[in-house]
Enzyme design. Structure first.
Site, PDB file in Angstrom:
ATOM      1  N   TRP A  99       0.745  -1.296  -0.105  1.00  0.00           N
ATOM      2  CA  TRP A  99      -0.094   0.127  -0.049  1.00  0.00           C
ATOM      3  C   TRP A  99       0.795   1.212   0.099  1.00  0.00           C
ATOM      4  O   TRP A  99       0.523   2.212  -0.714  1.00  0.00           O
ATOM      5  CB  TRP A  99      -0.949  -0.114   1.186  1.00  0.00           C
ATOM      6  CG  TRP A  99      -1.807  -1.148   0.982  1.00  0.00           C
ATOM      7  CD1 TRP A  99      -2.044  -2.136   2.007  1.00  0.00           C
ATOM      8  CD2 TRP A  99      -2.786  -1.398  -0.021  1.00  0.00           C
ATOM      9  NE1 TRP A  99      -3.131  -2.887   1.730  1.00  0.00           N
ATOM     10  CE2 TRP A  99      -3.547  -2.440   0.703  1.00  0.00           C
ATOM     11  CE3 TRP A  99      -3.301  -0.913  -1.243  1.00  0.00           C
ATOM     12  CZ2 TRP A  99      -4.677  -3.274  -0.254  1.00  0.00           C
ATOM     13  CZ3 TRP A  99      -4.243  -1.335  -1.871  1.00  0.00           C
ATOM     14  CH2 TRP A  99      -4.855  -2.469  -1.521  1.00  0.00           C
ATOM     15  N   ASP A 167      -1.703   6.772   6.289  1.00  0.00           N
ATOM     16  CA  ASP A 167      -2.920   5.882   5.896  1.00  0.00           C
ATOM     17  C   ASP A 167      -3.153   4.997   7.115  1.00  0.00           C
ATOM     18  O   ASP A 167      -2.318   4.195   7.451  1.00  0.00           O
ATOM     19  CB  ASP A 167      -2.279   4.991   4.643  1.00  0.00           C
ATOM     20  CG  ASP A 167      -3.221   3.869   4.285  1.00  0.00           C
ATOM     21  OD1 ASP A 167      -4.293   3.601   4.850  1.00  0.00           O
ATOM     22  OD2 ASP A 167      -2.880   3.263   3.226  1.00  0.00           O
ATOM     23  N   LYS A 191     -12.300  -1.659   7.019  1.00  0.00           N
ATOM     24  CA  LYS A 191     -11.709  -2.439   8.138  1.00  0.00           C
ATOM     25  C   LYS A 191     -12.028  -2.243   9.480  1.00  0.00           C
ATOM     26  O   LYS A 191     -12.264  -3.103  10.286  1.00  0.00           O
ATOM     27  CB  LYS A 191     -10.029  -2.227   7.742  1.00  0.00           C
ATOM     28  CG  LYS A 191     -10.010  -3.064   6.536  1.00  0.00           C
ATOM     29  CD  LYS A 191      -8.883  -2.345   5.599  1.00  0.00           C
ATOM     30  CE  LYS A 191      -8.454  -2.994   4.326  1.00  0.00           C
ATOM     31  NZ  LYS A 191      -7.714  -2.211   3.454  1.00  0.00           N
TER      32      LYS A 191
END
Ligand SMILES: *Cc1c(COP(=O)(O)O)cnc(C)c1O
Length: 356
Positions: A99, A167, A191
Site C-alpha cells: 500500500w 494511511d 476495516k
C-alpha cells in the site's frame, strides 16, 4: 451458523452496527422509507452526517483546526489526492509495503518522491525502518501505520519536523492517537469502521491552499470541507454504519479500551505462534502488528498448509488464508473480533499440532 470472521477487509463489524443498519435500511428513523431511498439533503440524514463527524472527533480526540470529511474512491484515491493537494516539490514516503508503494507511485506523478531512504522492501517488508533522517525540505512525510498485507505496524506517533500524512485504513480506532502530530489521516472504512464505500479523511485545515496546480473540484479537499461532505451525494449507507460503529466504540470504552483489547488478543495469538512447533511468525518481533497477524508453517511442515486451512474451515473460521504475496495465514484482529474467536484459533492450532 455464525462464523468466526478473520477477513482482512471488508471484515468484521460490531453486531450492533450490522443490526442497526439493517433496521434503517428497512425503515429509517420511522419515516416509512429506507435509508437507501432517503434524500441526503433531508433533515434526518443531515443529522446523521453531523453526528458521525462529531463522534469521530470525540472518539479520536481531534483538536481544533482539523476537519473530518467522508469521500468516495477508497484509500486508493487518497494516494493521488494527498500529493495533488499538498505536494509542491518533494515528498518523503516510508516504504513499508504494497500500500505504501502504491501511494508513492501516485505521488511521483506530482513531484519528487524519496521512497528509498526509509524502506524495508529489500527484506520483503518484514520490519518497520528505524533510524532514518526525515528530510526537512520535503513538503510532507507519508506513512502507512498498519501494513495489512505484511503484518507490520507503526505503533507510535512520529515526531516530525514536516507534516505527517498517514494511511490508517486498517488500524484506525485501535489505539489513542495524538492527532496534533499529523497533517492528514485517511483510510478506507471497510476495516475497522464501516462497510466498503466510504473513505474518512482528517485534514489539518492550514495545510491546504499552498499548491499552484489546478485541482479538479471533486479532488480538492477544500470542496468537501466547505460543504460538510455534501458537495455531491455522499455514500449514505456506509456513513450511517460508521456512525453506529462510533456509537459502539463510545459505549465500549473508546480507543483506550480497544488498544487494551488489541494487545490482549494479539499477544495471545503471537504467544501460540511462538510456542507451537508447526508455525512461525513472518515479521521481526518488534514490528509485529496487533491488527494483522501473519504466520506461516515451519519449513518441515510446509505440506500441512492446505490441511490446516481445511481444519480451521471445519471449525467455522473464515478469512485466515494469507495474502498471496506472503502466503501462509493471516488473522485480522479488528476491534469487533471477540476474544472467543482468538481462543478458538489458538485451540485449533494446539489441536492440529497434537494431530501432526
Ligand atoms: C485495504 C487498504 C488499502 C486499500 O483501500 P481501498 O479502500 O480498497 O482503496 C489501502 N491501505 C491500506 C493500509 C489498506 O489496508
Amino acid at each position: 451458523m455464525k462464523k468466526h470472521n478473520f477477513y482482512a477487509g471488508p471484515s468484521i463489524l460490531p453486531d450492533y452496527t450490522v443490526e442497526e443498519t439493517a433496521k434503517a435500511i428497512q425503515d429509517f428513523n420511522g419515516l416509512g422509507i429506507s435509508l437507501m431511498c432517503v434524500s441526503h439533503r433531508s433533515k434526518d440524514f443531515d443529522a446523521v452526517m453531523n453526528k458521525t463527524v462529531d463522534l469521530f472527533k470525540e472518539v479520536l480526540d481531534i483538536p481544533q483546526g482539523y476537519s473530518v470529511i467522508f469521500l468516495g474512491g477508497g484509500a486508493s484515491l487518497q494516494f493521488a489526492m494527498v500529493p495533488m493537494n499538498l505536494l509542491r516539490n518533494k515528498a518523503f514516503y516510508l516504504n513499508t509495503g504494497t500500500w505504501a508503494a502504491k501511494a508513492a507511485k501516485e505521488a511521483k506523478l506530482f513531484g519528487n518522491v524519496d521512497d528509498t531512504t526509509a524502506s524495508s522492501k529489500e527484506k520483503n517488508y518484514t520490519y518497520i525502518p528505524k533510524g532514518y533522517t526525515i528530510p526537512t525540505d520535503a513538503d510532507y512525510m507519508h506513512i502507512t501505520t498498519n501494513n495489512t498485507i505484511y503484518g507490520t505496524e507503526l505503533l507510535t506517533d512520529i515526531d516530525s519536523p514536516i507534516p505527517v500524512v498517514a494511511d490508517m485504513s486498517s488500524d484506525i480506532f485501535s489505539r489513542p492517537l495524538d492527532v496534533s502530530k499529523y497533517g492528514i489521516i485517511y483510510g478506507g472504512a471497510q476495516k475497522n469502521l464501516s462497510c466498503a464505500g466510504v473513505t474518512f479523511v482528517i485534514v489539518k485545515d492550514d495545510l491546504l491552499g499552498k499548491v499552484d496546480r489546478a485541482i479538479p473540484t471533486m479532488l480538492n479537499y477544500k470542496t468537501h470541507i466547505d460543504k460538510n461532505s455534501m458537495f455531491n451525494t455522499p455514500p449514505v449507507v456506509p456513513i450511517f454504519a460508521a456512525m453506529k460503529t462510533l456509537e459502539w466504540l463510545k459505549q465500549n470504552g473508546g480507543v483506550k479500551q480497544m488498544e487494551k483489547f488489541a494487545i490482549e488478543k494479539s499477544t495471545k495469538l503471537y504467544d501460540e505462534i511462538d510456542r507451537n512447533k508447526l508455525f512461525k511468525g513472518t515479521v521481526e518481533v518488534d514490528s509485529r502488528s496487533r491488527m494483522s497477524v501473519c504466520f506461516v508453517m515451519n519449513e518441515e511442515y510446509k505440506d500441512l498448509e492446505g490441511k490446516f486451512n481445511d481444519f480451521v474451515a471445519s471449525k467455522n473460521m473464515v478469512g485466515l488464508k494469507g495474502h498471496r504475496s506472503v502466503g501462509g495465514f493471516r488473522a485480522s484482529l479488528y476491534n469487533a473480533l471477540p476474544m472467543e474467536s482468538v481462543d478458538l484459533l489458538v485451540a485449533a492450532m494446539k489441536e492440529f499440532e497434537k494431530q501432526n
